[in-house]
Design a protein around this motif. Structure first.
Motif, PDB file in Angstrom:
ATOM      1  N   ILE A  28       8.560  -1.329   6.479  1.00  0.00           N
ATOM      2  CA  ILE A  28       7.994  -0.893   5.122  1.00  0.00           C
ATOM      3  C   ILE A  28       9.204  -0.286   4.194  1.00  0.00           C
ATOM      4  O   ILE A  28       9.274  -0.704   3.078  1.00  0.00           O
ATOM      5  CB  ILE A  28       6.536   0.071   5.129  1.00  0.00           C
ATOM      6  CG1 ILE A  28       5.441  -0.598   5.697  1.00  0.00           C
ATOM      7  CG2 ILE A  28       6.414   0.435   3.670  1.00  0.00           C
ATOM      8  CD1 ILE A  28       4.253   0.140   6.020  1.00  0.00           C
ATOM      9  N   LEU A  29       9.756   0.592   4.754  1.00  0.00           N
ATOM     10  CA  LEU A  29      10.654   1.469   3.955  1.00  0.00           C
ATOM     11  C   LEU A  29      12.150   0.433   3.814  1.00  0.00           C
ATOM     12  O   LEU A  29      12.637   0.534   2.631  1.00  0.00           O
ATOM     13  CB  LEU A  29      11.495   2.495   4.583  1.00  0.00           C
ATOM     14  CG  LEU A  29      10.216   3.648   4.512  1.00  0.00           C
ATOM     15  CD1 LEU A  29      10.641   5.082   5.339  1.00  0.00           C
ATOM     16  CD2 LEU A  29       9.846   4.036   3.116  1.00  0.00           C
ATOM     17  N   ALA A  30      12.176  -0.625   4.580  1.00  0.00           N
ATOM     18  CA  ALA A  30      13.034  -1.547   4.452  1.00  0.00           C
ATOM     19  C   ALA A  30      13.155  -2.544   3.242  1.00  0.00           C
ATOM     20  O   ALA A  30      14.002  -3.075   2.711  1.00  0.00           O
ATOM     21  CB  ALA A  30      13.339  -2.438   5.976  1.00  0.00           C
ATOM     22  N   LEU A  82       2.823   4.684   1.216  1.00  0.00           N
ATOM     23  CA  LEU A  82       3.230   4.238   2.635  1.00  0.00           C
ATOM     24  C   LEU A  82       2.018   4.253   3.407  1.00  0.00           C
ATOM     25  O   LEU A  82       1.554   3.143   4.365  1.00  0.00           O
ATOM     26  CB  LEU A  82       4.156   5.358   3.077  1.00  0.00           C
ATOM     27  CG  LEU A  82       4.810   4.908   4.618  1.00  0.00           C
ATOM     28  CD1 LEU A  82       5.621   3.795   4.467  1.00  0.00           C
ATOM     29  CD2 LEU A  82       5.764   6.026   4.976  1.00  0.00           C
ATOM     30  N   THR A  83       0.911   5.202   3.141  1.00  0.00           N
ATOM     31  CA  THR A  83      -0.101   5.257   4.011  1.00  0.00           C
ATOM     32  C   THR A  83      -1.016   3.930   3.558  1.00  0.00           C
ATOM     33  O   THR A  83      -1.586   3.475   4.532  1.00  0.00           O
ATOM     34  CB  THR A  83      -1.033   6.388   3.775  1.00  0.00           C
ATOM     35  OG1 THR A  83      -0.162   7.478   3.941  1.00  0.00           O
ATOM     36  CG2 THR A  83      -2.125   6.617   4.582  1.00  0.00           C
ATOM     37  N   GLN A  84      -1.123   3.717   2.494  1.00  0.00           N
ATOM     38  CA  GLN A  84      -1.773   2.481   2.096  1.00  0.00           C
ATOM     39  C   GLN A  84      -1.200   1.141   2.879  1.00  0.00           C
ATOM     40  O   GLN A  84      -1.922   0.204   3.110  1.00  0.00           O
ATOM     41  CB  GLN A  84      -2.007   2.218   0.686  1.00  0.00           C
ATOM     42  CG  GLN A  84      -2.597   3.485  -0.336  1.00  0.00           C
ATOM     43  CD  GLN A  84      -3.907   3.587   0.350  1.00  0.00           C
ATOM     44  OE1 GLN A  84      -4.696   2.587   0.269  1.00  0.00           O
ATOM     45  NE2 GLN A  84      -4.503   4.831   0.767  1.00  0.00           N
ATOM     46  N   ASP A  85      -0.134   1.026   2.637  1.00  0.00           N
ATOM     47  CA  ASP A  85       0.610  -0.199   3.388  1.00  0.00           C
ATOM     48  C   ASP A  85       0.232  -0.226   4.764  1.00  0.00           C
ATOM     49  O   ASP A  85       0.095  -1.185   5.479  1.00  0.00           O
ATOM     50  CB  ASP A  85       2.022   0.019   3.025  1.00  0.00           C
ATOM     51  CG  ASP A  85       2.529  -0.582   1.592  1.00  0.00           C
ATOM     52  OD1 ASP A  85       1.726  -0.830   0.711  1.00  0.00           O
ATOM     53  OD2 ASP A  85       3.732  -0.283   1.230  1.00  0.00           O
ATOM     54  N   LEU A  86       0.413   1.155   5.360  1.00  0.00           N
ATOM     55  CA  LEU A  86       0.251   0.899   6.936  1.00  0.00           C
ATOM     56  C   LEU A  86      -1.192   0.772   7.182  1.00  0.00           C
ATOM     57  O   LEU A  86      -1.529   0.020   8.062  1.00  0.00           O
ATOM     58  CB  LEU A  86       0.388   2.297   7.438  1.00  0.00           C
ATOM     59  CG  LEU A  86       2.121   2.576   7.424  1.00  0.00           C
ATOM     60  CD1 LEU A  86       2.141   4.396   7.833  1.00  0.00           C
ATOM     61  CD2 LEU A  86       2.733   1.889   8.535  1.00  0.00           C
ATOM     62  N   MET A  87      -2.315   1.064   6.512  1.00  0.00           N
ATOM     63  CA  MET A  87      -3.820   0.839   6.406  1.00  0.00           C
ATOM     64  C   MET A  87      -4.068  -0.717   6.385  1.00  0.00           C
ATOM     65  O   MET A  87      -4.561  -1.141   7.082  1.00  0.00           O
ATOM     66  CB  MET A  87      -4.334   1.598   5.484  1.00  0.00           C
ATOM     67  CG  MET A  87      -4.645   2.904   5.965  1.00  0.00           C
ATOM     68  SD  MET A  87      -5.547   4.072   4.671  1.00  0.00           S
ATOM     69  CE  MET A  87      -7.353   3.231   5.032  1.00  0.00           C
ATOM     70  N   ALA A  88      -3.260  -1.267   5.222  1.00  0.00           N
ATOM     71  CA  ALA A  88      -3.202  -2.828   5.051  1.00  0.00           C
ATOM     72  C   ALA A  88      -2.697  -3.465   6.221  1.00  0.00           C
ATOM     73  O   ALA A  88      -3.121  -4.655   6.666  1.00  0.00           O
ATOM     74  CB  ALA A  88      -2.665  -3.010   3.831  1.00  0.00           C
ATOM     75  N   ALA A  89      -1.792  -2.911   7.124  1.00  0.00           N
ATOM     76  CA  ALA A  89      -1.293  -3.491   8.144  1.00  0.00           C
ATOM     77  C   ALA A  89      -2.000  -3.314   9.463  1.00  0.00           C
ATOM     78  O   ALA A  89      -1.769  -3.680  10.643  1.00  0.00           O
ATOM     79  CB  ALA A  89       0.152  -3.078   8.235  1.00  0.00           C
ATOM     80  N   GLY A  90      -3.143  -2.411   9.354  1.00  0.00           N
ATOM     81  CA  GLY A  90      -4.132  -2.402  10.427  1.00  0.00           C
ATOM     82  C   GLY A  90      -3.853  -0.933  11.202  1.00  0.00           C
ATOM     83  O   GLY A  90      -4.690  -0.691  12.086  1.00  0.00           O
ATOM     84  N   PHE A  91      -3.217  -0.228  10.493  1.00  0.00           N
ATOM     85  CA  PHE A  91      -2.803   1.044  10.871  1.00  0.00           C
ATOM     86  C   PHE A  91      -3.783   2.287  10.333  1.00  0.00           C
ATOM     87  O   PHE A  91      -3.459   3.227  10.026  1.00  0.00           O
ATOM     88  CB  PHE A  91      -1.652   1.541  10.917  1.00  0.00           C
ATOM     89  CG  PHE A  91      -0.440   0.905  11.657  1.00  0.00           C
ATOM     90  CD1 PHE A  91       0.029   1.507  12.774  1.00  0.00           C
ATOM     91  CD2 PHE A  91       0.005  -0.174  11.040  1.00  0.00           C
ATOM     92  CE1 PHE A  91       1.165   0.872  13.635  1.00  0.00           C
ATOM     93  CE2 PHE A  91       1.041  -1.007  11.938  1.00  0.00           C
ATOM     94  CZ  PHE A  91       1.643  -0.367  13.171  1.00  0.00           C
TER      95      PHE A  91
END
Lengths: 107, 288
Positions: free
Chosen positions: A18-20, A29-38
């Motif tokens: 994500i940071l890349a 970042l948390t939202q992006d991770l959640m969207a990715a299933g985390f």
């Protein structure tokens, strides 16, 4: 097999990936991770992960004032972080290939 | 026995300082992190969460138990789980017997294994539930189940007897609260209201003790949060009393309960230790 444990195993790769794409702050970042299933991960786990990565020199951060709350801490990848991501992706690809071969043998 | 208050409860109830208290409780759980990094984490957490000067209770509502937060941070930092107790001397494990009485009418003994090898007996405890309420208190395995309705207040008193040779300093309580409903498990988060508010007290041997459960030696601290720094010195052979008063904040129509493993954070012979108490379960399905 517990899916959340599987995801935790690749959390570093996910965060680095994500940071890349560009710098990001904790909530985003948390939202992006959640969207990715985390979605089983809490703020504390991600915060601890980012701190560890910063200590390792993979990530750097800067505070940016926010108009709607406290200053946001934006995180971005360092050169070492990009190298770690690249190395991790390579190993991940190998692992997936090995696992796929094993599963193919069972068929 | 002497009792000292490290912090006046009024300061905990005030609308400021809660973020600092909460962050301090988080880093307290990171003893193996270098001091300068711990200080940095503490500052960082206060900066992130303390902008509007929340109270400690508000911090709990928004961000949960600092112990849980610290444990999740440890996971993210890839640290070992919270350092296990250092056992310098092997001592026999005692089985603590606990007496539970309900409003002085219903009582029974309950045995509880104390995992910590330090010989401390945690007994008895007393509930002040209404004994006439059907099924108000029930014993299910090692869990004491208390059925309460929204707004009901329950007082529980723990007596800790120091059977060893070293002084025990009870620094606080670490109740790990979980929530069960319809067979699932959920974690409290900032989106949920507080389930209960606990007042902690410790025995006092000097002036101005108020009463709780009729014991004139118990002083109620009236702190409005579950986590309270509360030094209580118990010399070898002596007994200390910790009182906890919980007010249930809401009920629900479906079956569910809060479970709470009571642990006492202690310093014994200069080492940080935990004394495990029993597990409590508060049934929340008592909606009127």
């Amino acid at each position: 097999m517990n899916e959340s444990q599987l995801r935790k195993g690749v959390l570093d790769l996910a965060v680095l990936s994500i940071l890349a794409r560009g710098e990001s702050y904790g909530y985003e970042l948390t939202q992006d991770l959640m969207a990715a299933g985390f979605d089983q991960l809490g703020d504390a786990t991600i915060y601890g992960t980012l701190r560890r990565m910063e200590q390792a020199g993979w990530v750097t951060s800067r505070l940016v004032p926010s108009s709607d709350g406290p200053a946001r801490k934006y995180h971005s990848l360092t050169r070492a972080g990009r190298a770690s991501l690249s190395d991790g992706m390579e190993r991940w690809t190998e692992l997936v290939a090995s696992l796929a071969a094993l599963m193919e043998e069972r068929r | 026995m002497t009792t000292r208050r490290q912090q006046a409860p009024e300061t905990l109830r005030a609308g400021s300082g809660g973020a600092e208290e909460w962050a301090a409780a988080v880093v307290k759980r990171l003893p193996d992190v270098p001091t300068d990094e711990r200080a940095d984490i503490e500052r960082d957490l206060v900066d992130r969460f303390g902008a509007d000067s929340p109270s400690l209770a508000e911090m709990h509502r928004r961000h949960g138990d600092p112990v849980r937060y610290a444990d999740e941070m440890r996971e993210g930092m890839q640290l070992e789980p919270f350092p296990p107790r250092v056992i310098r001397r092997r001592r026999r494990v005692l089985v603590a017997a606990a007496t539970v009485s309900v409003a002085g009418v219903v009582g029974w003994w309950w045995s509880n294994g104390v995992p910590d090898p330090y010989p401390a007996r945690i007994a008895p405890w007393t509930f002040d539930q209404d004994p006439t309420a059907p099924g108000a208190v029930d014993e299910v395995g090692s869990v004491l189940r208390v059925q309460v309705a929204d707004g009901a207040t329950t007082s529980i008193t723990f007596t800790i007897e120091n059977l060893g040779d070293d002084t025990i300093r009870i620094d606080g309580m670490l109740p790990a609260v979980g929530f069960r409903a319809e067979g699932g498990s959920y974690t409290f988060g900032p989106e949920l209201p507080p389930v209960w508010i606990v007042e902690l007290g410790a025995i006092a041997d000097d002036d101005d003790p108020s009463t709780l459960g009729g014991d004139p030696m118990i002083s109620r601290f009236d702190a409005s949060d579950r986590w309270q720094v509360m030094p209580l010195i118990i010399s070898p052979g002596e007994t200390g009393i910790v009182a906890m008063q919980a007010t249930i904040q809401y009920c629900q129509s479906s079956p569910g309960a809060i479970t709470d493993r009571i642990r006492f954070e202690a310093t014994i012979d200069g080492e940080r230790r935990e004394l495990d108490g029993p597990e409590l379960s508060f049934d929340l399905s008592g909606c009127p």
